[in-house]
Design an enzyme around this catalytic site. Sequence first.
Site, mmCIF file in Angstrom:
data_model
loop_
_atom_site.group_PDB
_atom_site.id
_atom_site.type_symbol
_atom_site.label_atom_id
_atom_site.label_comp_id
_atom_site.label_asym_id
_atom_site.label_seq_id
_atom_site.Cartn_x
_atom_site.Cartn_y
_atom_site.Cartn_z
ATOM 1 N N ASP A 114 -20.235 13.419 7.133
ATOM 2 C CA ASP A 114 -19.698 12.064 6.275
ATOM 3 C C ASP A 114 -19.722 11.363 8.219
ATOM 4 O O ASP A 114 -19.384 9.974 6.964
ATOM 5 C CB ASP A 114 -18.357 12.702 6.216
ATOM 6 N N HIS A 174 -14.024 19.502 11.565
ATOM 7 C CA HIS A 174 -14.141 20.338 10.359
ATOM 8 C C HIS A 174 -13.452 22.055 9.887
ATOM 9 O O HIS A 174 -13.403 22.228 11.804
ATOM 10 C CB HIS A 174 -15.917 21.047 10.219
#
Length: 434
Positions: free
Chosen positions: A369, A312
């Site tokens: 996700d 991320h």
Amino acid sequence: MPDIKAQNCTINLEGNSYEFPVIIGSEGEKAIDISKLRDTTGYVTLDVGYKNTGATKSNITFLDGELGVLRHRGYSIEDLAEKANFLEVAYLLLKGELPNKDQFDDFDSSIRHHTLVNEDLQNIFKSFPTGSHPMGQLIAMISSLSAYYPKALDPNRSVDAKNRTMLRLLAKMPTLCAMIYKKRLGHPVVYPSNNLDYVSNFLNMTFRHVSDSDYQHDPVVVDAMNKLLILHADHEQNCSASTVRLVGSSHANLYATIAAGVAALWGPLHGGANQEVLEMLESIKADGGNVQKWVDKAKDKNDSFRLMGFGHRVYKNFDPRAKIIKKTCDDVLNRLGINDPVLDIAKKLEESALTDPYFIERKLYPNVDFYSGIIYRAIGFPTEMFTVLFALGRMPGWIAQWQEMISENQPIGRPRQIYTGHTPRPFIPRGERH
Ligand code: CMC
């Protein structure tokens, strides 16, 4: 809310020194305000991918990537996911406060009032080839709403009129997402039932067959869906929210603006990762479940493969949403009595990556996700619908980001560049070129 305190920062350039204000946010984040940099020094900054650039001040969402903290309007994501429902969080994002009972009822009933979409929209579906990706359809459907509400094209509309557009988008989104699902199957659409709450209505439009009057949605599924939508509701200046702000800053209408945000979300490095994760897990399963082989592949710099659902831009410790989703995943599969072998593969993959120096050094952790697709699949959604569900959850965040920008009358977004091409050169007529 604490005041933003001002300090100064001195920048020395070519023997001259210049003062620029330092902005400190309410959670102590610091920024050098370089909005006057070019006017005073002739310099611009260069930050490809905006890794260090704050594009706006915002009071909607705070996240601390080092500590794994995410809060909306001061409320922790853990509390919201556990104790609120999705519409309450949407209200919080849009209006700044959690609604009391009357405010919630009012908001809820306004949303219910706008759930239907124009019947003619169904004609648009007929022109999509069978099997076309749901995200491409969603972008087109949201954008085409502008055709049915032409007054929304006027950037000088009243606040009331803008509010109506925001409500319409929130209300029609589940209807459009469910229609996409039904049209993909070739089944007749199920119209909204406005006696149902937001999430139940969406599930009803998606999974009930027109002829099945006894359809009952499982409360476990309603609860899981509420949680998943909340966990996706906003994430400050991510790629799609920044797209929404940039497109909206030209005063493009909100339908077109949100359609652009959905397009940004579709990419596999952003929301499209949820589909990619499940496809990756399936490939690992088909390959005999050799997790280490895939971890090695992700580390190989000569291989473009990345471990999808890992890493991320901001979270460098853990993604708090991923923690909640992992727990929810176990819970939902247990309660639904589903034993999905890809969940075991996902856990092994996570364990293997988290103990591998490559991932440790680069601070790569599972993101939102990684586990969400396993829950979506347990609920009954096909893989290609996963990113549509992300968009359904992100809608209030996009609208809140747009609303904040418009209400502050922010200028059109228009970055600078450092030109690295040819300097002036003479034009040579076509016949004389070598
Ligand atoms: N697998 C393998 N290596 C990775 C991964 C990954 N998933 N993510 C980052 N790296 C490596 C990357 O190769 C680089 O290595 P090096 O320093 O040796 O060149 C280093 O880690 C830093 O990566 P980066 O690409 O510079 O980081 P970024 O902040 O630009 O990208 C990211 C962030 C999310 C795009 C990236 O981690 C990624 O591609 N992840 C996989 C896709 C994904 O799961 N996306 C969903 C993001 S969360 C939800 C959302 O935003 O929608």
